[in-house]
Design an enzyme around this catalytic site. Structure first.
Site: not given
Ligand code: GLA
Length: 689
Positions: A448, A517
């Site tokens: 990420d 997300d």
């Molecule tokens: C980002 C990702 C999510 C999750 C969060 C965790 O927002 O897109 O899917 O993994 O971080 O902190």
């Protein structure tokens, strides 16, 4: 022969297209053709020539130069190359010095006769079967004094039509991949990233056309395989020609090319088709499938803990979710954020990549063993490029982050960005993550990156501090590439707060992409279809979550996520027995057709709200899957008419739920009527009889 060299230059031929280049009377390398493949070499137009127009525009301004440099005569169009020689001269005049070609690659070497230290090598690689051409440039300083690069594009494409429409994707966090289209008018239209990551706001993809549809019409399309700042610039000149430059963004960019050093641009891919947007995306998919790291390996149905547990993970809770995930047919259990040292919220822990002893007193091994005993693989979330000031790593190495001295270090989500251009940072990450992967049976990593850059400084940079933009991405590729090489069995997901890093560059390292997300299925329908213009379905990870559960049936939510790599990110322990049973059946149904979905040809049949239909067809055109959806529309609403695509016209096909057996031609020309109520969906198998 894919590449033909003759007196007028070269003709590069793919299965159905051709790209021709040659020289004007002053020796400028110019484009002659990009379009349909013609029967004979003599069919292609001779290289264009020009004396200029009045005293205001010179030949270089008017000609379609393949790789124009700034500033060769009376030229005011966008150049590919801008640099400053050691004596402060900024005018560059390139002449062909050498050419060589293999079956699939033409390499042209250009030099500036007055400054022979500069070598510009242009690479044209043909992916002949998929009608895609890949272009890149390598700039080398063969002298002994530095040259400062200020812009180095990968390619400039000329489109032999005017009145063109420009298609691209814009968005923002939680709302990615919105299709935009506008007619190009005189001037310059730029889409770009200035954020260090690639793609929340614009994706490095373009398509140009006049009146194409999904099924027909001329389309010129392409992308840049790069995971940092980039720009795509479409210019309509005063004489109406359309040119489109693709490359690393020159915004705040400089690169000191030392003696003996080379600068390698990322690759720009492009193609031409007469088959509309559907053919364009299938060509891109086929081309990318040739280079994906785990090409052809079916992707597993996964469970992810984020939307269920957020930061509140521990051994007992995750074991419980693993049990429930295995029972509904998941094959991979991914523990998301919250597992590492000091991580109770987003305010601490990033950088300290070892298990939090309060949550995992015996480390991760008991959980991994439990997951494996349930018959699932184990996966883990990391965010390697980041550091929270509240971490051991930052307390030890505050100088490792991207920053300017005497300026604030602006935090976003309470975190700063490690400077991956630095070799000490790269080594730290390789060591820490290699240890994690070596000590545990990890089959999947979600990588990420949850913020954009600020104060883009690099104190003590060995070269020019503005090299940061490129050297950061090179460092990222180096770290990820080294880990991949050491742990070849691991599959990786590229995530950057959703779709912030959705590009072909990262897909040399990552196998799957987290598109957004936003997991609300009705929002995902257009988003996923738009994503499919650029990326094949085996790269699209899509979870069924609790978003939308208040108004959508479980089957609808599953069907949306089945249009890619199915995952589950919902609190399945709260689902009723009936829902879990249904989830298991839907997962089984997905597994039965996943090869067709993940590796098939994709057709976006209907994209007009409230109706959506996606079709997937295997290479033999014998097995297909059709998903149909209706979101919401007040009654009365006409039923959906779906015309299938890609079938063999003379073969007979059965469509699930339909009694009649009809020819492919009939299903494609006449199609079928689908009656759906609001928020209903269906998965229908197509089978050749
Ligand atoms: C980002 C990702 C999510 C999750 C969060 C965790 O927002 O897109 O899917 O993994 O971080 O902190």
């Amino acid at each position: 022969m894919p590449i033909i060299a003759h007196t007028d230059g070269w003709i590069l031929q793919t299965q159905t297209t051709a790209y021709a280049l040659g020289f004007d009377s002053d020796g400028r390398l110019v484009n002659r053709w990009w379009g349909v493949r013609l029967p004979y070499p003599e069919d292609y137009p001779a290289p264009p020539d020009s004396d200029g127009y009045a005293s205001f525009n010179g030949p270089a301004h008017l000609l379609p130069e393949e790789y124009p440099a700034y500033a060769d005569g009376l030229n005011y169009t966008e150049p590919c190359l801008k640099l400053t020689y050691p004596d402060e001269v900024r005018a560059v005049i390139l002449k062909l010095e050498d050419s060589t070609h293999s079956d699939d690659t033409l390499i042209l070497t250009l030099t500036d006769p007055a400054y022979p230290a500069l070598h510009v090598m242009l690479y044209y690689t043909l992916h002949a079967q998929t009608d895609i051409i890949a272009r890149r440039a390598v700039i080398t300083n063969t002298g002994n004094v530095p040259i400062t690069l200020e812009r180095v594009w990968s390619a400039l494409w000329y489109i032999p039509q005017d009145g063109l429409n420009f298609r691209h994707f814009t968005g923002r966090w939680n709302d990615e991949f919105i299709l935009r289209e506008e007619t190009l008018t005189h001037g310059v239209k730029t889409i770009e990233s200035r954020r260090l990551t690639t793609s929340h706001h614009h994706n490095p993809y373009f398509a140009l056309h006049r009146d194409a549809t999904e099924d027909s019409g001329d389309v010129w399309f392409g992308l840049l395989a790069w995971s940092g700042n980039w720009s795509i610039r479409a210019e309509v000149t005063d004489f109406g020609g359309v040119r489109l430059g693709v490359g690393v963004n020159d915004w705040d960019f400089a690169y000191q090319l030392n003696a003996g050093e080379s600068f390698r641009t990322p690759t720009a891919y492009a193609g031409y088709t007469q088959g509309g947007f559907s053919a364009a995306s299938r060509n891109l998919h086929a081309c990318l499938r040739g280079t994906l790291p785990h090409a052809g390996q079916p992707r597993k149905v996964l469970f992810n803990s984020w939307e269920v547990s957020e930061f509140d993970v521990n051994e007992a809770s995750q074991k419980g979710f693993a049990q429930a995930a295995a029972a509904i047919g998941c094959e991979l259990f991914v523990m998301d954020d919250g597992w590492f040292n000091g991580r109770d919220s987003d305010s601490a822990g990033l950088g300290d990549w070892w298990p939090d002893a309060r949550k995992f007193p015996d480390g991760l091994t008991p959980l991994v063993t439990h997951v494996n005993a349930l018959g699932m693989d184990f996966g883990l979330w990391i965010e390697p490029e980041m550091v929270n000031p509240a971490s051991d790593l930052y307390r030890k190495h505050p100088d490792w982050v991207i920053h300017h001295p005497n300026r604030p270090r602006t935090q976003a989500r309470n975190q700063l960005i490690l400077n991956l251009a630095r070799t000490d940072v790269q080594e730290y990450l390789i060591t820490a993550l290699d240890k994690l992967l070596t000590q545990h049976n990890i089959a999947f990593i979600k990588w990420d990156m949850n913020r954009n850059v600020s104060e883009a400084g690099w104190p003590d940079a060995p070269g020019h501090p503005r090299e940061l933009w490129v050297r950061y991405v090179d460092g990222l590729y180096h770290v990820w590439g080294t880990l991949r090489q050491r742990h070849p069995g691991v599959l990786w997901q590229s995530c950057s707060g959703g779709g912030g890093r959705a590009d072909w560059g990262i897909l040399r390292y990552a196998d799957q992409i987290w598109l957004s997300d936003n997991t609300d299925p009705t929002r995902r329908l257009p988003m996923q279809a738009n994503f499919s213009h650029v990326f094949p379905p085996e790269t699209l990870e899509s979870w069924v979550t609790d978003m939308g559960a208040d108004y959508l049936p479980l089957a609808f939510r599953y069907h949306v996520s089945m249009c890619g790599v199915l995952g589950v990110g919902a609190d399945i322990t709260r689902w009723s027995d009936k829902q879990r049973d249904q989830a298991r059946q839907l997962t089984e149904a997905y597994k039965a057709v996943r090869d067709v979905i993940q590796f098939g040809d994709v057709f976006r049949l209907v994209q007009t709200d409230p109706y959506y239909a996606m079709q997937y067809l295997d290479a033999t055109a014998e097995n297909g899957v059709l998903f149909v959806f209706r979101t919401y529309a007040p009654e009365p609403t006409a039923p959906m008419r779906v015309r299938l695509r890609g079938l063999q016209p003379d073969r007979l096909y059965r469509v699930e739920d339909h009694a009649v057996v009809r020819s492919g031609a009939a299903w494609m020309a006449d199609g079928l009527t689908v009656v759906l109520g609001n928020f209903e969906s269906r998965l229908l198998k197509l089978t050749a009889t």
